[in-house]
Design a protein around this motif. Structure first.
Motif, PDB file in Angstrom:
ATOM      1  N   VAL A 237       1.637   4.065   1.202  1.00  0.00           N
ATOM      2  CA  VAL A 237       1.381   4.882   2.389  1.00  0.00           C
ATOM      3  C   VAL A 237       2.093   6.229   2.285  1.00  0.00           C
ATOM      4  O   VAL A 237       1.533   7.281   2.602  1.00  0.00           O
TER       5      VAL A 237
ATOM      6  N   THR B  47      -7.147   4.080  -2.766  1.00  0.00           N
ATOM      7  CA  THR B  47      -5.966   3.302  -2.377  1.00  0.00           C
ATOM      8  C   THR B  47      -5.132   2.931  -3.594  1.00  0.00           C
ATOM      9  O   THR B  47      -5.651   2.414  -4.580  1.00  0.00           O
TER      10      THR B  47
ATOM     11  N   LYS C 222       0.854  -1.194   0.000  1.00  0.00           N
ATOM     12  CA  LYS C 222       0.000   0.000   0.000  1.00  0.00           C
ATOM     13  C   LYS C 222       0.884   1.235   0.000  1.00  0.00           C
ATOM     14  O   LYS C 222       1.869   1.311   0.754  1.00  0.00           O
TER      15      LYS C 222
ATOM     16  N   ALA D 182       0.110   8.526   0.113  1.00  0.00           N
ATOM     17  CA  ALA D 182      -1.354   8.421   0.241  1.00  0.00           C
ATOM     18  C   ALA D 182      -2.010   9.794   0.319  1.00  0.00           C
ATOM     19  O   ALA D 182      -3.116   9.998  -0.196  1.00  0.00           O
TER      20      ALA D 182
END
Lengths: 138, 138
Positions: free
Chosen positions: B20, B29, B18, B23
């Motif tokens: 992050v 996502t 992911k 983000a």
């Protein structure tokens, strides 16, 4: 049909034309599909390079830049001078630094395709002759 | 399973973790799989970026460099300021020059994957909010 011929010929980034301009630096037939040409802002060339079985380029060195290979189809080899040849499969990535003598190409029995991201100039050296190719890829 | 979810999650260049770190510059996502990190010789970053349906990044500009997108799976959008959004499919290539304000991301109903070749720094600007995204991609 040879191994992975369909995968390479239908590769999403295109087979392109016979690589006539660079043919003298290859043994066997390769195909080249240009994707991005360098300009005033973008200082890399991005091309899809496709090799018939057994096709490989000559030993060469990148100067004033680098080359990155993104393998998209088939099976091939990458070898740096003094190192064993590495078998390459889809998803493999090779980062080739300035000054590193190397060659790349297809395996004996498979078509092979990689995207090449290239900055700078190439110095072309001796050919990867059949004896060397057979010895280093067995 | 959403459209092209399997193609993106099994993309040869990897789904990665992911995303992050970035983000805050995305809505939805995304997942990032680093392929080549810059070093003393190689002045580009190469990463596989994967978006869930509807995920897109904020408007941004590349400075002191460029970005090249190589679409490998799914369906997405690329839009430059003042231009219509372009639908992207596997095999499409986008060359983004220095100073061009743009965003990219998945379509509403499909996962999306592209390799990004990036040189220089990114200036992050306003978000592509739902109203704008829905309007420009319908």
């Amino acid at each position: 049909m040879a191994k992975n011929e369909e995968a390479v010929k239908k590769d999403m980034f295109g087979l392109g034309e016979k690589n006539v301009a660079y043919a003298k630096y290859f043994i066997g037939t390769s195909y080249l599909n240009g994707l991005v040409a360098p300009d005033d802002n973008i200082d890399v060339n991005v091309s899809n390079v496709n090799f018939e079985p057994g096709c490989r380029n000559d030993w060469h060195i990148h100067h004033d830049g680098f080359q990155i290979l993104l393998v998209t189809a088939g099976e091939g080899w990458y070898q740096e001078e003094g190192e064993p040849a590495q078998l390459l499969k889809p998803g493999d990535v090779v980062a080739i630094h300035e000054g590193v003598k190397h060659w790349h190409g297809a395996t004996k029995d498979s078509w092979f395709s990689h995207i090449a991201i290239t900055k700078g100039t190439s110095e072309w050296l001796e050919k990867v002759d059949d004896d060397y190719y057979n010895q280093s890829t067995k």
